[in-house]
Design an enzyme around this catalytic site. Structure first.
Site, PDB file in Angstrom:
ATOM      1  N   ARG A  13       0.846  -1.206   0.000  1.00  0.00           N
ATOM      2  CA  ARG A  13       0.000   0.000   0.000  1.00  0.00           C
ATOM      3  C   ARG A  13       0.883   1.258   0.000  1.00  0.00           C
ATOM      4  O   ARG A  13       1.011   1.939  -1.017  1.00  0.00           O
ATOM      5  CB  ARG A  13      -0.942  -0.028   1.220  1.00  0.00           C
ATOM      6  CG  ARG A  13      -2.066   1.003   1.162  1.00  0.00           C
ATOM      7  CD  ARG A  13      -1.663   2.404   1.568  1.00  0.00           C
ATOM      8  NE  ARG A  13      -1.105   2.488   2.922  1.00  0.00           N
ATOM      9  CZ  ARG A  13      -0.576   3.580   3.410  1.00  0.00           C
ATOM     10  NH1 ARG A  13      -0.512   4.695   2.687  1.00  0.00           N
ATOM     11  NH2 ARG A  13      -0.048   3.596   4.635  1.00  0.00           N
ATOM     12  N   ASP A  14       1.525   1.555   1.114  1.00  0.00           N
ATOM     13  CA  ASP A  14       2.320   2.788   1.202  1.00  0.00           C
ATOM     14  C   ASP A  14       3.437   2.759   0.157  1.00  0.00           C
ATOM     15  O   ASP A  14       3.770   3.772  -0.456  1.00  0.00           O
ATOM     16  CB  ASP A  14       2.912   2.916   2.614  1.00  0.00           C
ATOM     17  CG  ASP A  14       3.227   4.347   3.007  1.00  0.00           C
ATOM     18  OD1 ASP A  14       3.484   5.171   2.112  1.00  0.00           O
ATOM     19  OD2 ASP A  14       3.244   4.642   4.219  1.00  0.00           O
ATOM     20  N   HIS A 205       5.363   4.309  12.655  1.00  0.00           N
ATOM     21  CA  HIS A 205       5.301   4.295  11.180  1.00  0.00           C
ATOM     22  C   HIS A 205       6.219   5.415  10.691  1.00  0.00           C
ATOM     23  O   HIS A 205       5.788   6.550  10.490  1.00  0.00           O
ATOM     24  CB  HIS A 205       3.848   4.526  10.753  1.00  0.00           C
ATOM     25  CG  HIS A 205       3.600   4.574   9.283  1.00  0.00           C
ATOM     26  ND1 HIS A 205       2.969   3.564   8.583  1.00  0.00           N
ATOM     27  CD2 HIS A 205       3.882   5.513   8.349  1.00  0.00           C
ATOM     28  CE1 HIS A 205       2.869   3.889   7.306  1.00  0.00           C
ATOM     29  NE2 HIS A 205       3.417   5.076   7.134  1.00  0.00           N
ATOM     30  N   CYS A 238       4.086   9.421   0.033  1.00  0.00           N
ATOM     31  CA  CYS A 238       2.712   9.857  -0.162  1.00  0.00           C
ATOM     32  C   CYS A 238       2.729  11.013  -1.152  1.00  0.00           C
ATOM     33  O   CYS A 238       3.480  11.963  -0.975  1.00  0.00           O
ATOM     34  CB  CYS A 238       2.110  10.282   1.171  1.00  0.00           C
ATOM     35  SG  CYS A 238       0.470  10.997   1.000  1.00  0.00           S
ATOM     36  N   ASN A 247       9.079   4.314   3.419  1.00  0.00           N
ATOM     37  CA  ASN A 247       9.060   3.841   4.807  1.00  0.00           C
ATOM     38  C   ASN A 247      10.404   3.233   5.143  1.00  0.00           C
ATOM     39  O   ASN A 247      11.152   2.836   4.248  1.00  0.00           O
ATOM     40  CB  ASN A 247       8.008   2.736   4.962  1.00  0.00           C
ATOM     41  CG  ASN A 247       6.605   3.250   4.782  1.00  0.00           C
ATOM     42  OD1 ASN A 247       6.069   3.261   3.680  1.00  0.00           O
ATOM     43  ND2 ASN A 247       5.995   3.686   5.858  1.00  0.00           N
TER      44      ASN A 247
HETATM   45  P1  HMG Z   1     -13.145  14.560  -1.979  1.00  0.00           P
HETATM   46  O1  HMG Z   1     -12.898  14.989  -3.364  1.00  0.00           O
HETATM   47  O2  HMG Z   1     -13.260  15.612  -0.937  1.00  0.00           O
HETATM   48  O3  HMG Z   1     -14.370  13.568  -1.858  1.00  0.00           O
HETATM   49  O4  HMG Z   1     -11.978  13.545  -1.580  1.00  0.00           O
HETATM   50  P2  HMG Z   1     -15.852  13.622  -2.332  1.00  0.00           P
HETATM   51  O5  HMG Z   1     -16.641  12.878  -1.301  1.00  0.00           O
HETATM   52  O6  HMG Z   1     -16.251  15.031  -2.690  1.00  0.00           O
HETATM   53  O7  HMG Z   1     -15.807  12.728  -3.683  1.00  0.00           O
HETATM   54  C1  HMG Z   1     -15.109  13.126  -4.837  1.00  0.00           C
HETATM   55  C2  HMG Z   1     -15.051  11.962  -5.817  1.00  0.00           C
HETATM   56  O8  HMG Z   1     -14.320  10.879  -5.245  1.00  0.00           O
HETATM   57  C3  HMG Z   1     -16.436  11.389  -6.126  1.00  0.00           C
HETATM   58  O9  HMG Z   1     -16.364  10.852  -7.448  1.00  0.00           O
HETATM   59  C4  HMG Z   1     -16.558  10.245  -5.168  1.00  0.00           C
HETATM   60  O10 HMG Z   1     -17.446   9.248  -5.599  1.00  0.00           O
HETATM   61  C5  HMG Z   1     -15.145   9.706  -5.148  1.00  0.00           C
HETATM   62  P3  HMG Z   1     -16.887  11.679  -8.745  1.00  0.00           P
HETATM   63  O11 HMG Z   1     -18.328  11.964  -8.445  1.00  0.00           O
HETATM   64  O12 HMG Z   1     -16.035  12.943  -8.812  1.00  0.00           O
HETATM   65  O13 HMG Z   1     -16.638  10.726  -9.897  1.00  0.00           O
HETATM   66  N1  HMG Z   1     -14.823   9.036  -3.892  1.00  0.00           N
HETATM   67  C6  HMG Z   1     -14.362   7.780  -3.814  1.00  0.00           C
HETATM   68  N2  HMG Z   1     -14.074   6.861  -4.751  1.00  0.00           N
HETATM   69  C7  HMG Z   1     -13.597   5.671  -4.333  1.00  0.00           C
HETATM   70  N3  HMG Z   1     -13.413   5.373  -3.033  1.00  0.00           N
HETATM   71  C8  HMG Z   1     -13.700   6.264  -2.063  1.00  0.00           C
HETATM   72  C9  HMG Z   1     -14.196   7.523  -2.453  1.00  0.00           C
HETATM   73  N4  HMG Z   1     -14.554   8.621  -1.748  1.00  0.00           N
HETATM   74  C10 HMG Z   1     -14.943   9.529  -2.643  1.00  0.00           C
HETATM   75  N5  HMG Z   1     -13.496   5.948  -0.796  1.00  0.00           N
HETATM   76  C11 HMG Z   1     -11.172  11.698  -0.295  1.00  0.00           C
HETATM   77  C12 HMG Z   1     -11.894  13.024  -0.279  1.00  0.00           C
HETATM   78  C13 HMG Z   1     -10.858  11.331   1.135  1.00  0.00           C
HETATM   79  C14 HMG Z   1     -12.088  10.627  -0.901  1.00  0.00           C
HETATM   80  C15 HMG Z   1      -9.894  11.829  -1.172  1.00  0.00           C
HETATM   81  O14 HMG Z   1      -9.185  12.987  -0.799  1.00  0.00           O
HETATM   82  C16 HMG Z   1      -8.996  10.625  -1.029  1.00  0.00           C
HETATM   83  O15 HMG Z   1      -9.337   9.540  -1.473  1.00  0.00           O
HETATM   84  N6  HMG Z   1      -7.841  10.781  -0.410  1.00  0.00           N
HETATM   85  C17 HMG Z   1      -6.947   9.680  -0.145  1.00  0.00           C
HETATM   86  C18 HMG Z   1      -5.550  10.141  -0.166  1.00  0.00           C
HETATM   87  C19 HMG Z   1      -4.637   8.991   0.133  1.00  0.00           C
HETATM   88  O16 HMG Z   1      -4.974   7.832  -0.057  1.00  0.00           O
HETATM   89  N7  HMG Z   1      -3.424   9.320   0.585  1.00  0.00           N
HETATM   90  C20 HMG Z   1      -2.423   8.334   0.875  1.00  0.00           C
HETATM   91  C21 HMG Z   1      -2.734   7.509   2.055  1.00  0.00           C
HETATM   92  S1  HMG Z   1      -2.417   8.338   3.601  1.00  0.00           S
HETATM   93  C22 HMG Z   1      -0.712   8.087   3.860  1.00  0.00           C
HETATM   94  O17 HMG Z   1      -0.003   7.651   2.991  1.00  0.00           O
HETATM   95  C23 HMG Z   1      -0.169   8.359   5.222  1.00  0.00           C
HETATM   96  C24 HMG Z   1       0.085   7.072   6.023  1.00  0.00           C
HETATM   97  O18 HMG Z   1       0.982   6.212   5.321  1.00  0.00           O
HETATM   98  C25 HMG Z   1       0.692   7.411   7.376  1.00  0.00           C
HETATM   99  C26 HMG Z   1       1.875   8.345   7.279  1.00  0.00           C
HETATM  100  O19 HMG Z   1       2.865   7.998   6.637  1.00  0.00           O
HETATM  101  O20 HMG Z   1       1.758   9.423   7.844  1.00  0.00           O
HETATM  102  C27 HMG Z   1      -1.212   6.296   6.264  1.00  0.00           C
HETATM  103 MG    MG Z   2       3.145   6.346   5.339  1.00  0.00          MG
END
Ligand code: HMG
Ligand code: MG
Length: 302
Positions: A13-14, A205, A238, A247
Site C-alpha cells: 500500500r504505502d 510508522h 505519499c 518507509n
Molecule cells: P473529496 O474529493 O473531498 O471527496 O476527496 P468527495 O466525497 O467530494 O468525492 C469526490 C469523488 O471521489 C467522487 O467521485 C466520489 O465518488 C469519489 P466523482 O463523483 O467525482 O466521480 N470518492 C471515492 N471513490 C472511491 N473510493 C472512495 C471515495 N470517496 C470519494 N473511498 C477523499 C476526499 C478522502 C475521498 C480523497 O481525498 C482521497 O481519497 N484521499 C486519499 C488520499 C490517500 O490515499 N493518501 C495516501 C494515504 S495516507 C498516507 O499515505 C499516510 C500514512 O501512510 C501514514 C503516514 O505515513 O503518515 C497512512
Molecule cells: Mg506512510
C-alpha cells in the site's frame, strides 16, 4: 529488549501508492504472496480511496480478494470514508485503517478536509466496522513535522490519538510522514502519547527521508513500543507529502531486530527476493541498505 515485536508490512500500500510505473493487480498479489511466504503475516494490501487521488490503489478489491485465503495472515486496507468502507467490506476486509493527521495542512492536502471534519467522517465508519466485527486501526500523519505547517506539537498528536483510541481503534500508528524526526523527539512523542494510549497499542510508522528511521525506532523501543510499520525494500511515500521518501525498509528492521536477539520469523532471503522482484517491476533498485548489501554479496559469490 529481548521480546516480541510485530511488524506491519505496508509495502503493497504505502510502498506502491506513490510509484509512477503502474503495477498490475496480478503483480501486486504476487508481491503480497511473496511477503507472506517470507513470514510477514500482517500486510497492508491496498486502499479504498478516490481513484483520482491515488490511481495506483485502483483494484484494491481484487488484490484483497486475491490474497484473503491465508488463515494465519491479517490483511489491512485504508478506508477514508463510508464509500470506501462499503467497498472494503464487500471485498471481505477484516481490518481497516482510518487515517487522520496531526496537522491541518496535510489533512487538507491528503483528504480534502480539516482534522475535525475527518474525525466526523470516521465516526460512522468506525461504528459500522464495530457492528460488522471489523477491526479498525487508526493512523496519525505528520506526528513529527508537516510538509505544509512545519513543526507539530506532541499535544496535537495526543489529541487525535485520544479520539481514535476512544473511538475503539485497537492500535494507533504514529506516522512520521516526511521522515524528519530524530530519536529524542521520537522518544518524547512516544512518551507523550503513551499517557493516553497504552504503549502496547502504539505503532511506529516512520518514513526514512532523512535516514533517521532505525534510530527513531530504537528510541521508541526503549520507551516500550513493540509494533513497527515498514515496507519491503524501503518503498513508499505519499503524493501529498512532497519530498518524502519511503518507509523504513523491512529488511533493515528485521536485520536490526535479529541482531538484538529479537526473533521476527522473517526469512531474509525470501524477503530480499520479494523486494528484488517488485524493484524490477518499478524499475529502480531497492533503497534498503540491507537488501543492497545482500544483493552485492550474492553478486560476488556468483
Ligand atoms: P473529496 O474529493 O473531498 O471527496 O476527496 P468527495 O466525497 O467530494 O468525492 C469526490 C469523488 O471521489 C467522487 O467521485 C466520489 O465518488 C469519489 P466523482 O463523483 O467525482 O466521480 N470518492 C471515492 N471513490 C472511491 N473510493 C472512495 C471515495 N470517496 C470519494 N473511498 C477523499 C476526499 C478522502 C475521498 C480523497 O481525498 C482521497 O481519497 N484521499 C486519499 C488520499 C490517500 O490515499 N493518501 C495516501 C494515504 S495516507 C498516507 O499515505 C499516510 C500514512 O501512510 C501514514 C503516514 O505515513 O503518515 C497512512
Ligand atoms: Mg506512510
Amino acid at each position: 529488549m529481548n521480546d516480541q515485536v510485530r511488524i506491519v508490512e505496508v509495502g503493497p500500500r504505502d510502498g506502491l501508492q506513490n510509484e509512477k510505473t503502474p503495477v498490475s493487480i496480478a503483480a501486486r498479489i504476487a508481491f503480497i504472496e511473496a511477503l507472506v511466504g517470507a513470514g510477514l503475516h500482517t500486510v497492508e494490501v491496498g486502499a479504498f480511496v478516490s481513484p483520482k487521488a491515488i490511481p495506483q490503489m485502483v483494484g484494491s478489491d481484487q488484490v484483497l480478494r486475491g490474497v484473503n485465503h491465508h488463515p494465519d495472515s491479517e490483511f489491512h486496507v485504508l478506508v477514508p470514508n463510508e464509500k470506501g468502507y462499503d467497498a472494503a467490506r464487500a471485498a471481505g476486509a477484516t481490518v481497516i485503517a482510518v487515517f487522520a493527521s496531526a496537522s491541518e495542512g496535510f489533512s487538507r492536502a491528503n483528504i480534502n478536509c480539516s482534522v475535525a471534519e475527518s474525525i466526523e467522517r470516521f465516526k460512522p465508519v468506525v461504528n459500522r466496522a464495530k457492528a460488522d466485527g471489523i477491526k479498525v486501526r487508526g493512523y496519525i500523519s505528520c506526528v513529527l513535522g508537516c510538509p505544509y505547517d512545519g513543526e507539530v506539537k506532541p499535544q496535537a498528536v495526543v489529541d487525535v490519538a485520544r479520539t481514535l483510541w476512544e473511538f475503539g481503534c485497537y492500535e494507533v500508528s504514529l506516522g512520521d510522514t516526511i521522515g524528519v524526526g530524530t530519536p529524542v523527539k521520537a522518544r518524547q512523542l512516544l512518551r507523550a502519547v503513551a499517557g493516553t494510549v497504552p504503549i502496547a497499542h502504539l505503532a511506529m510508522h516512520f518514513h526514512d527521508t532523512y535516514g533517521q528511521a532505525l534510530a527513531n525506532l530504537y528510541a521508541g523501543m526503549e520507551e516500550g513500543a513493540r509494533v513497527i510499520d515498514s515496507a519491503a525494500g524501503g518503498l513508499g511515500g505519499c503524493p501529498y507529502a512532497p519530498g518524502a521518501t519511503g518507509n523504513v525498509a523491512t529488511e533493515d528492521v528485521v536485520y536490526m531486530l535479529e541482531g538484538m536477539g529479537i526473533a521476527t520469523g522473517v526469512d531474509m532471503a525470501r524477503l530480499v527476493a520479494a523486494t528484488n522482484e517488485i524493484s524490477k517491476l518499478i524499475g529502480r533498485p531497492p533503497v534498503s541498505r540491507v537488501a543492497a548489501a545482500i544483493n552485492a554479496k550474492r553478486r560476488v559469490a556468483n
